[in-house]
Write a protein that holds these residues in place. Structure first.
Motif, short mmCIF file in Angstrom:
data_model
loop_
_atom_site.label_atom_id
_atom_site.label_comp_id
_atom_site.label_asym_id
_atom_site.label_seq_id
_atom_site.Cartn_x
_atom_site.Cartn_y
_atom_site.Cartn_z
N VAL A 120 0.75 -1.16 0.00
CA VAL A 120 0.11 -0.05 0.11
C VAL A 120 1.01 1.30 0.07
O VAL A 120 1.77 1.43 0.80
N GLY A 121 0.53 2.15 -1.03
CA GLY A 121 1.17 3.36 -0.97
C GLY A 121 0.38 4.59 -0.53
O GLY A 121 -0.87 4.45 -0.24
N SER A 122 1.17 5.50 -0.19
CA SER A 122 0.11 6.79 0.26
C SER A 122 0.85 8.15 -0.46
O SER A 122 1.92 8.30 -0.61
N PHE A 123 -0.14 9.11 -0.48
CA PHE A 123 0.34 10.46 -0.90
C PHE A 123 -0.61 11.49 -0.55
O PHE A 123 -1.73 11.03 -0.22
N ARG A 124 -0.08 12.56 -0.19
CA ARG A 124 -0.98 13.66 0.03
C ARG A 124 -1.29 14.36 -1.34
O ARG A 124 -0.63 14.77 -1.94
N ALA A 125 -2.81 14.62 -1.34
CA ALA A 125 -2.91 15.62 -2.54
C ALA A 125 -2.56 17.15 -2.18
O ALA A 125 -2.57 17.36 -0.94
N ALA A 126 -2.18 17.94 -3.18
CA ALA A 126 -1.94 19.35 -2.91
C ALA A 126 -3.18 19.97 -2.47
O ALA A 126 -4.30 19.83 -2.70
N PRO A 127 -2.65 21.16 -1.47
CA PRO A 127 -3.95 21.92 -1.14
C PRO A 127 -4.46 22.66 -2.10
O PRO A 127 -3.54 23.08 -3.22
N ASP A 128 -5.63 23.20 -2.07
CA ASP A 128 -6.12 23.88 -3.15
C ASP A 128 -5.27 25.31 -3.15
O ASP A 128 -4.77 25.90 -2.03
N PRO A 129 -5.03 25.77 -4.44
CA PRO A 129 -4.37 27.16 -4.51
C PRO A 129 -4.69 28.25 -3.68
O PRO A 129 -3.87 29.10 -3.61
N GLY A 271 -1.01 24.91 -2.70
CA GLY A 271 -1.47 25.91 -1.98
C GLY A 271 -1.29 27.32 -2.20
O GLY A 271 -0.58 27.50 -3.17
N LYS A 272 -1.65 28.31 -1.27
CA LYS A 272 -1.23 29.66 -1.46
C LYS A 272 0.25 29.90 -1.42
O LYS A 272 0.57 30.96 -1.91
N ASN A 273 1.14 28.99 -0.63
CA ASN A 273 2.20 29.39 -0.42
C ASN A 273 3.47 29.04 -1.43
O ASN A 273 4.42 29.43 -1.53
N LEU A 274 3.07 28.07 -2.10
CA LEU A 274 4.04 27.50 -2.97
C LEU A 274 3.92 27.00 -4.43
O LEU A 274 2.69 26.36 -4.26
N THR A 361 0.78 33.19 -8.65
CA THR A 361 0.19 33.85 -7.37
C THR A 361 0.64 33.39 -6.22
O THR A 361 0.36 33.93 -4.97
N ALA A 362 1.66 32.45 -6.00
CA ALA A 362 2.03 31.67 -4.93
C ALA A 362 3.17 32.47 -4.14
O ALA A 362 3.82 33.50 -4.97
N VAL A 363 3.16 32.50 -2.88
CA VAL A 363 4.17 33.45 -2.27
C VAL A 363 5.64 32.93 -2.64
O VAL A 363 6.50 33.82 -3.11
N ASN A 401 10.99 40.73 -11.91
CA ASN A 401 9.61 40.31 -12.23
C ASN A 401 9.05 39.36 -11.04
O ASN A 401 7.85 39.26 -10.91
N VAL A 402 9.80 38.69 -10.44
CA VAL A 402 9.49 37.59 -9.53
C VAL A 402 9.99 37.54 -8.11
O VAL A 402 11.14 37.19 -7.88
N PRO A 403 9.33 37.98 -7.33
CA PRO A 403 9.66 37.88 -5.98
C PRO A 403 9.57 36.79 -5.29
O PRO A 403 8.89 35.87 -5.72
#
Length: 527
Positions: A120-129, A271-274, A361-363, A401-403
């Motif tokens: 059995v393998g496992s993974f986490r789905a990414a958070p919503d943007p 998610g919002k951060n990455l 728009t990710a941080v 252009n990219v912080p």
């Protein structure tokens, strides 16, 4: 049949696992007949998004396969079941895409063929943007399980770095570059050029338990570099046939996306951060500047200059160890390195990467980088320094252009940290970009320290270069913040709304150590 049985029995008596026996026989050109079906190389989940993933397994026999996915570890209330096929044309690997996943939830999956079932393998789905979530992940690369010809045990180590990464319980891991060594550094090893030979190399690596362990413990993003084909690979230098064979073998054994137009370039939001950006730094590049002998020093020797872009005063410091450094490099070599018409990414991919970075728009924008972009001058031909104009173009674009851009890199077989400077030892002195690069690895191959020793033909050469050049502040050297050249290692990263935290850790999960002491936690703050 007698030859196969005797060789397999001899290897088994050395205490080597059965899968490694199979890999050895394949590499030796001895046929292997597998009885029954089993999922003998573990499972993997790749290309993970908030709602989808690509799931992978390898069967010892061809045939139809079912994959079950659930948010329950006991598969109560199975989320989805998908059919797949283990096909001998793909070395009996099977990959299925699953959709409809629940964002930011752990999912469990298993493969079945008849009565046989995978681990059995496992993974986490990414958070919503739009979801604010602290993300933790690991990154490493450069792994070779090639046995020592005398002991038939792995020549470098048993992939302990992967075990250390499993212990971190990351949301996902990145296996960045040289996921096999078609041309192992182990003396006397045949070069794997055909698809079948490369398949055998992937089986060989997967025979060491820590690799299937890390692939099953969390989602993974895999990316090739050069040794999936051959050292310092480019299509102009080595040809389309080898390229296609390397792509075929890699995409059979890694759950990744690929297209002829985009190569292996992808980006993934967490998610919002990455957001991760994974450029393809092999498929579209021009030949190295040193190709055709342009950079030979002495001329016609077949030996490219060791540090063509370093000032002569720095070169002279090591001329006693490498006499060619006492002679200036060919001007034609410098001209080719600086030629604005040469590309590492290819025009289309560079434009797409810039557009995607602008749109993010990710941080934090993390560029998962196959070859280093910071300056350290030694043998620059295969990395960004060898494509100087495009390197400067990308850095200037990011500055403007990219912080909050960060480079995470492998390939050098060392831990190296520094600002991605526009220039360092050139006239006018250092010009910082404010963008950091963190280089880590390897998992299991010759370290940069040992490779420098081999270049100079003497033990201790790597230590001298580190102490008296890499760690020295400009103008005497690039002044690396961390420069640990002889440690199997990985990067452990934690990203939040305002902070980017990175640790360079060894196989015991301790900080790597350079001549100044432990390279402790690095922290960046979002602008």
């Amino acid at each position: 049949m007698i030859k196969r049985t005797v060789v397999a029995g001899a290897i088994s008596r050395l205490g080597v696992g059965p899968t490694l026996v199979v890999a050895f026989l394949l590499l030796a050109g001895i046929g292997v007949t597998r009885a029954g079906a089993s999922f003998d190389l573990g499972v993997a989940a790749g290309e993970v998004t908030s709602t989808s993933a690509r799931l992978w397994a390898h069967s010892s026999a061809s045939g139809p396969v079912m994959v079950d996915v659930s948010t329950n570890p006991n598969f109560l209330g199975t989320l989805v079941s998908v059919a797949g096929m283990a096909d001998s044309a793909n070395d009996n690997t099977v990959q299925v895409d699953v959709t409809g996943l629940t964002p930011d939830r752990v999912h469990y999956y298993r493969f079945t063929m008849g009565a046989e079932q995978s681990r059995v393998g496992s993974f986490r789905a990414a958070p919503d943007p739009e979801h604010r979530r602290t993300i933790q992940f690991g990154l490493t690369g450069d792994a070779d399980a090639q046995p020592d010809p005398m002991t038939m045990m792995p020549a470098f180590n048993n992939f302990e770095v992967y075990s250390a990464m499993v212990a971190e319980h990351n949301f996902f891991n990145i296996n960045l570059g040289d996921t096999i060594y078609s041309d192992s550094e182990v003396p006397g090893t045949p070069v794997a050029l055909s698809v079948a030979d490369k398949w055998a190399k992937y089986v060989q690596n997967l025979s060491l338990a820590p690799l299937p362990d890390i692939r099953s413990a969390a989602g993974s993003y895999s990316q090739p570099d050069d040794h999936e084909w051959i050292n310092d690979f480019s299509v102009p230098e080595f040809g389309v046939t080898l390229y296609n064979d390397g792509v075929k073998a890699f995409t059979d054994y890694a759950p990744v996306s690929y297209s002829a137009t985009s190569g292996f370039y992808r980006h993934f939001r967490w998610g919002k951060n990455l957001e991760l950006f994974i450029p393809d730094e092999r498929s579209f590049r021009d030949a190295k500047a040193s190709e055709g002998g342009t950079c030979d020093n002495p001329s016609g020797s077949g030996n490219p200059d060791l540090a063509p872009t370093a000032p002569q005063s720095n070169r002279n410091m090591f001329a006693a160890l490498a006499p060619s450094l006492g002679t200036p490099p060919p001007q034609a070599c410098l001209d080719r390195i600086n030629d604005p018409g040469r590309t590492l990414l290819g025009t289309a991919q560079l434009a797409q990467l810039k557009a995607d970075l602008l749109a993010s728009t990710a941080v934090w924008k993390v560029i998962v980088n196959e070859v280093p972009i910071q300056q350290f001058y030694a043998l620059p031909y295969d990395r960004w320094e060898g494509y100087a104009a495009e390197r400067l173009d990308l850095i200037n674009f990011l500055i403007s252009n990219v912080p909050n851009a960060v480079f995470l890199t492998t390939d050098t077989h060392a831990n190296m940290v520094n600002d991605v400077r526009l220039q360092t030892l050139e006239p006018g002195g250092p010009i910082n970009s404010g963008i950091m690069e963190f280089i880590t690895g390897p998992v299991a191959t010759g370290t940069f320290d040992k490779e420098i020793d081999n270049v100079f033909g003497t033990s201790g050469g790597g230590e001298l270069v580190n102490l008296f050049f890499l760690k020295k502040a400009p103008p005497d050297g690039p002044g690396l913040i961390c420069s640990a050249l002889d440690t199997y290692s990985f990067a452990e990263v934690r990203v939040s709304k305002s902070k980017f935290r990175l640790q360079l850790l060894d196989a015991n999960r301790h900080f790597v150590v350079d001549p100044s002491g432990p390279c402790r936690t690095f922290r960046l703050r979002a602008s």
